[in-house]
Design an enzyme around this catalytic site. Structure first.
Site, PDB file in Angstrom:
ATOM      1  N   HIS A  57       0.833  -1.209   0.000  1.00  0.00           N
ATOM      2  CA  HIS A  57       0.000   0.000   0.000  1.00  0.00           C
ATOM      3  C   HIS A  57       0.868   1.260   0.000  1.00  0.00           C
ATOM      4  CE1 HIS A  57      -3.629   2.384   1.017  1.00  0.00           C
ATOM      5  NE2 HIS A  57      -2.771   3.137   1.675  1.00  0.00           N
ATOM      6  N   GLU A  58       1.808   1.318   0.934  1.00  0.00           N
ATOM      7  CA  GLU A  58       2.645   2.511   1.041  1.00  0.00           C
ATOM      8  C   GLU A  58       3.592   2.641  -0.151  1.00  0.00           C
ATOM      9  OE1 GLU A  58       1.988   4.759   3.085  1.00  0.00           O
ATOM     10  OE2 GLU A  58       0.626   3.618   4.360  1.00  0.00           O
TER      11      GLU A  58
ATOM     12  N   HIS B 224       1.910   4.693  -2.826  1.00  0.00           N
ATOM     13  CA  HIS B 224       2.066   6.139  -2.610  1.00  0.00           C
ATOM     14  C   HIS B 224       3.490   6.585  -2.959  1.00  0.00           C
ATOM     15  CE1 HIS B 224      -1.833   6.406  -0.785  1.00  0.00           C
ATOM     16  NE2 HIS B 224      -1.508   5.701   0.287  1.00  0.00           N
TER      17      HIS B 224
END
Length: 345
Positions: free
Chosen positions: A22-23, A26
């Site tokens: 997920h990170e 980003h």
């Protein structure tokens, strides 16, 4: 003691991997759009490992709950031309949505792997009824092709399980089938019930289905529709929580998830993969909810800017996200307390 340790290890590995993905979404989009990333961290709290590479500090922190990508100008103004706040609206929309997108992609890829390695794919055509079958006395017949259950379209076998798992404490449901080329709606078809949790029962499938040919087309269709089934099931579960149809006592946090992960580990690697796909898709869905401090909340502010051509003052947005974060942390504490002292049985 060893079992508890293994349970913790499995949970940290699964959740840590999903948070990392997920990170990373980003992070990689920030880098591609030339936004300055001050820190890329996995975990929260004090750093147990950190290394500065270029402009970015890479860190693993003590508590394996969450992670973050700290970008210049994310929550405050900055004169740096590479600050998040100084990038165009499309770059910021991409960065904020990339985490959830990565979790969607991961869930799809894992589902695809499970479908590809499966010995056979189930069809929707009834082949025979089990010994304890009730539905064959209510109009279902061998050869019927299931097309709808309740008000839900059935595209793959996983849709049947989803439909049954979202209708609680009932004994019968309407089923639409294709029989000899004709669409037939059967009212109040009874199925055996099973206990899902304390005070919660669901229907169970009491028939077997034929296998279908496994080829490129059926694999792709199965993957797409199975992934879609998982996602729609999550949104419908959230809707049931909001409307009160489902009690919040059935919501689980990290402790509850760790129990499920440990149970999956005893079944086998495929079970862990399947659970990882479900949690990844769930993480994506939850993060896109329009709530402060979540990616969905940040997207709302960006969409307001896109529509009205004017930014919401950063100090106000920061306050909203901070209050939201505090509320989410408080909710997490309550859920963990519930998981420990009032677990779902």
């Amino acid at each position: 003691m060893v079992d508890i340790l293994l349970q913790v290890v499995y949970t940290v590995l699964v959740l840590g991997f999903l948070i990392l993905i997920h990170e990373f979404g980003h992070f990689i989009c920030a880098k591609l759009t030339k936004v300055k990333v001050n820190e890329f961290a996995l975990g929260m709290g004090p750093a147990i490992f950190k290394k500065q590479i270029g402009e970015t500090l890479y860190a693993i922190r003590l508590f394996p709950i969450g992670g973050y990508v700290a970008m210049e100008g994310e929550d405050e103004g900055s004169d740096d031309p590479n600050a998040f706040s100084n990038k165009n609206i499309w770059s910021r929309l991409l960065i904020v949505s990339a985490g959830a997108l990565m979790n969607f992609v991961l869930g799809f890829i894992i589902t695809f792997i499970l479908v590809v390695q499966a010995e056979a794919l189930p069809s929707l055509q009834i082949a025979q009824f089990k010994d304890d079958a009730l539905s064959d006395d209510c109009g279902l017949m061998v050869g019927d092709i299931i097309t709808e259950i309740g008000d839900r379209d059935i595209n793959v076998y996983a849709d049947i399980g989803a439909a049954f798992s979202l209708d609680y404490n009932i004994e019968s449901i309407d089923v639409t089938v294709l029989r000899d080329g004709n669409k037939i709606e059967l009212k109040d078809v009874k199925f055996p019930t099973m206990e899902l949790a304390d005070g919660l029962t669901g229907l169970s499938v009491d028939f077997l289905v034929y296998r279908q040919d496994k080829n490129v087309g059926t694999v792709i269709k199965e993957t797409i529709y199975r992934t879609g089934s998982y996602i729609s099931m999550m949104y419908e579960s959230l809707a049931q929580l909001v409307t009160g149809k489902m009690s919040v006592k059935y919501v689980s946090g990290p402790v509850g998830i760790s129990n499920v992960v440990a149970e999956a580990a005893t079944i086998g690697f495929d079970a862990i993969l399947s659970l990882t796909a479900l949690i990844s898709l769930n993480l994506a869905v939850v993060n896109l909810l329009p709530l402060p401090a979540l990616d969905g909340g940040r997207l709302i502010f960006l969409l307001i800017e896109l529509i009205f051509r004017k930014k919401v003052p950063q100090k106000y947005e920061a306050v909203v996200h901070f209050v939201g974060l505090v509320a989410l942390m408080a909710l997490m504490v309550v859920i963990v307390f519930k998981d420990i002292f009032f677990p779902i049985n």
